[in-house]
Design a protein around this motif. Sequence first.
Motif, PDB file in Angstrom:
ATOM      1  N   HIS A  98      18.112 -24.345 -31.352  1.00 32.38           N
ATOM      2  CA  HIS A  98      18.158 -22.881 -31.261  1.00 32.38           C
ATOM      3  C   HIS A  98      16.711 -22.423 -31.320  1.00 32.38           C
ATOM      4  CE1 HIS A  98      19.723 -18.779 -31.748  1.00 32.38           C
ATOM      5  NE2 HIS A  98      18.665 -18.603 -32.533  1.00 32.38           N
ATOM      6  N   THR A  99      16.176 -21.963 -30.196  1.00 32.95           N
ATOM      7  CA  THR A  99      14.755 -21.652 -30.137  1.00 32.95           C
ATOM      8  C   THR A  99      14.506 -20.150 -30.276  1.00 32.95           C
ATOM      9  OG1 THR A  99      12.711 -22.145 -28.957  1.00 32.95           O
ATOM     10  CG2 THR A  99      14.602 -21.432 -27.619  1.00 32.95           C
ATOM     11  N   THR A 100      13.241 -19.790 -30.370  1.00 29.86           N
ATOM     12  CA  THR A 100      12.864 -18.405 -30.635  1.00 29.86           C
ATOM     13  C   THR A 100      13.049 -17.507 -29.418  1.00 29.86           C
ATOM     14  OG1 THR A 100      11.010 -16.958 -31.253  1.00 29.86           O
ATOM     15  CG2 THR A 100      10.460 -19.018 -30.130  1.00 29.86           C
ATOM     16  N   ALA A 260      20.105 -13.294 -39.465  1.00 31.65           N
ATOM     17  CA  ALA A 260      19.337 -13.409 -38.218  1.00 31.65           C
ATOM     18  C   ALA A 260      18.666 -14.772 -38.188  1.00 31.65           C
ATOM     19  CB  ALA A 260      18.297 -12.298 -38.111  1.00 31.65           C
ATOM     20  N   LEU A 261      19.092 -15.625 -37.264  1.00 31.66           N
ATOM     21  CA  LEU A 261      18.437 -16.923 -37.120  1.00 31.66           C
ATOM     22  C   LEU A 261      16.961 -16.767 -36.774  1.00 31.66           C
ATOM     23  CD1 LEU A 261      21.124 -18.980 -35.166  1.00 31.66           C
ATOM     24  CD2 LEU A 261      20.319 -19.411 -37.487  1.00 31.66           C
ATOM     25  N   GLY A 262      16.640 -15.683 -36.084  1.00 25.57           N
ATOM     26  CA  GLY A 262      15.256 -15.460 -35.701  1.00 25.57           C
ATOM     27  C   GLY A 262      14.311 -15.269 -36.874  1.00 25.57           C
ATOM     28  N   ALA A 263      14.838 -14.963 -38.047  1.00 20.94           N
ATOM     29  CA  ALA A 263      13.979 -14.764 -39.219  1.00 20.94           C
ATOM     30  C   ALA A 263      13.182 -16.022 -39.534  1.00 20.94           C
ATOM     31  CB  ALA A 263      14.825 -14.354 -40.422  1.00 20.94           C
ATOM     32  N   ALA A 267       9.228 -16.198 -40.063  1.00 17.45           N
ATOM     33  CA  ALA A 267       8.666 -16.359 -41.404  1.00 17.45           C
ATOM     34  C   ALA A 267       9.192 -17.569 -42.156  1.00 17.45           C
ATOM     35  CB  ALA A 267       8.959 -15.087 -42.230  1.00 17.45           C
ATOM     36  N   GLY A 268       9.870 -18.493 -41.475  1.00 11.24           N
ATOM     37  CA  GLY A 268      10.449 -19.631 -42.164  1.00 11.24           C
ATOM     38  C   GLY A 268       9.404 -20.655 -42.593  1.00 11.24           C
ATOM     39  N   SER A 269       9.545 -21.172 -43.805  1.00 10.08           N
ATOM     40  CA  SER A 269       8.669 -22.225 -44.303  1.00 10.08           C
ATOM     41  C   SER A 269       9.172 -23.581 -43.823  1.00 10.08           C
ATOM     42  CB  SER A 269       8.650 -22.211 -45.833  1.00 10.08           C
ATOM     43  OG  SER A 269       9.938 -22.574 -46.341  1.00 10.08           O
TER      44      SER A 269
END
Length: 326
Positions: A98-100, A260-263, A267-269
């Motif tokens: 699942h890409t941006t 939101a997967l896009g989060a 900003a995901g570590s």
Amino acid sequence: MSTDHTSLPETFEAWTWTGPGEPEALKRERRSLEAPGDQEVIVATRAIGLNPVDWKFIAMDSALWQPGQIPGVDAAGEVLACGAGVTHVAPGDRIAVHTTLAGPGSFATHLRLPARAVIPLPETIDWATAAAFPCPALTAWQAIEKLPVKPGKRLMITGASGSVGRWLVQLAAERGFRVIAMASTKRHEALRALGAQEVLETPEALSAPVFAVIDTVNGEHARRMTDHLGANGHIVCVQDRLEAAAAPAFGRALSQHEVALGALHQAGSDADWAELRQAGRTLLARVADGELTLPTPEIDDFAHLPQRLSELKHARVRPLKTVITL
């Protein structure tokens, strides 16, 4: 892990966006294929999953996109090459992704992707199933993770017969919630088979307030559903969000959540991504073992991608999932 990139094809084909409009306006183009950068992989696409967010973004005038953008978020394929620093996959691995939304997307024969978003596949998962998996399954997983696990508590899932809703019913039931699925009557039998203990068409049929609602419809619908929450209840929004408090202060003390997967792309570590990949691997393994159920997707060819996406947008057909194969 880095690899020799001389064997990569020089070009690839993609459906590209030229401006806000309908899916039929997508343009098929040939592009140069660059070698992967650090923490990136090159993937030969075998299948593409279509999602509502695809046609929604195609219609938007978003600051994220400029003409030439490749849309699409879900795909499955084979890793061809890895850039420096990639350790969890290698060339030859079968993966789902699942890409941006902000970068080059999945509507292409080859993908250049952040490796952190790539999930290895079990050997027995076919390409179409893998491409149908990421957006609905990982969205459902994120949504259910928002809630404290309290077996026996009443959890209502709206839009339960959709792709995300069917995942939610299964994940909520195995956590011990008393699952109340809201959908049209013709879907009730199927939802009971997935684990729903109550099924209804409208919330007015509820016998008592619920502990939580996971709403997959839209923000306004979610706001109305908060009327059915009890004290210290939870509302989880999969589509849109609540822009204002759902109840007065010091009243029912409701908790509001958005998904939101896009989060993670924003900003995901590294730890966040590792957790999501592990969740994906676990869910896919359970699909492979027959413990979790996916609807069989409808399949079409890469040449027909814009047409199939348009049909989904305008409800000319209503498959639970459409997958494009290459």
